[in-house]
Write a protein that holds these residues in place. Structure first.
Motif: not given
Length: 302
Positions: A87, A89, A118, A120, A158-162, A185, A210
């Motif tokens: 992960y 960032s 961003w 992850n 898995n966590e992805s963020s903006w 997400s 998701k």
């Protein structure tokens, strides 16, 4: 900078439950009436996570900033082919008041910053979640098996963020504004879902496809009164979140709800369901059908 970490987590839980005491006030596992059996419970677990990480922080002209991080974990709770997850960032910000020299053209602006980031994140599961195990019961020589069917090849979440936003301060700190918009997400969320008991189990573990979370947060702070001896400050906050279950595993019937926790039922009358394509965690319950006038509807069987 870079480094590593080795974490070992141990957990112990031991208890004995007595439904009734033979003699009040004597708390001993042998102090039970005839026909009653003490119910013991013993559980222990062990979990290890090894990690490597690195980070860098850069700045230029007291105006532009950039932070970079990266980390990789190896978890003992996942299968060999899935136990490694990464992960990274990235976070950047710029002081717009310095870029446009606002201290001269708009002296009432103390600071104006724009930021963008961003990230992850990977998340493992609980120990011993890859197989079914027997547990001892209070009946001598008796054992039960877990009612949940696990997935031996479960993947890490898995966590992805903006996130983007603006931070501003005005009038020598008397007024400040912070606005943030985020888009998150979550993929492969590890959840337990209900199963038809004809399969011999009450549920099974899956990676839920998701989940989307988007939101806006606004904070306004003001100092109406500031003197030598005291000051009066005010903070106003507003936030709005939009979540959606985008998809589940392949082959999932969209008319079947996702019930992530069987403990959310209330007397088998109220449930918390999430349907694919809709907002999550709505409360559903049973009700009586009513006639247009408001009275209860009764069929020929009453």
């Amino acid at each position: 900078s870079f480094g590593g970490n080795a974490m070992e987590e141990k957990y112990y839980h031991n208890r004995v439950t007595l439904d009734e005491l033979q003699n009040d006030g004597i708390y001993n596992i042998n102090n039970v009436p005839a026909g009653y059996i003490a119910s013991p419970y013993n559980y222990r677990s062990k979990k290890k996570i090894n990690s490597l990480y690195a980070f860098a922080s850069l700045g230029w002209d007291d105006t532009y900033y950039l932070d970079l991080t990266d980390r990789n974990d190896w978890s003992s709770t996942l299968s060999r082919k899935n136990r490694s997850y990464n992960y990274p960032s990235v976070s950047a910000s710029v002081l717009l008041d310095r870029v446009f020299n606002l201290h001269k053209s708009a002296a009432w602006i103390d600071m104006l910053k724009y930021r963008l980031s961003w990230a992850n994140v990977g998340i493992d599961t609980n120990p011993y979640s890859l197989d079914r195990y027997y547990s001892a019961t209070s009946y001598p020589g008796g054992y039960t098996i877990s009612g949940t069917i696990p997935d031996a090849n479960i993947k890490p979440e898995n966590e992805s963020s903006w996130e983007t936003g603006v931070e501003a301060k005005f009038f020598h700190g008397r007024l400040s504004l912070d606005m943030t918009y985020y888009d998150m997400s979550i993929k492969n969320q590890i959840v337990n879902v209900a199963a038809d008991q004809i399969t011999g189990a009450t549920g099974y573990t899956i990676n839920a496809g998701k989940i989307s979370n988007k939101g806006l947060e606004i904070t306004l702070s003001a100092v109406p009164v500031r003197t030598k001896d005291w000051e009066w400050s005010m903070d106003l906050n507003w936030a709005k979140n939009w979540n959606k279950l985008v998809k589940l595993q392949d082959g999932w019937d969209p008319t079947t709800p996702l019930q992530t926790d069987m403990g959310t039922t209330i007397g088998s009358r109220v449930y918390i369901y999430s349907f694919v394509g809709q907002e999550m965690y709505w409360i559903y319950g049973r009700g009586y059908q009513r006639a247009p006038e408001g009275s209860y509807y009764l069929d020929e069987n009453g």
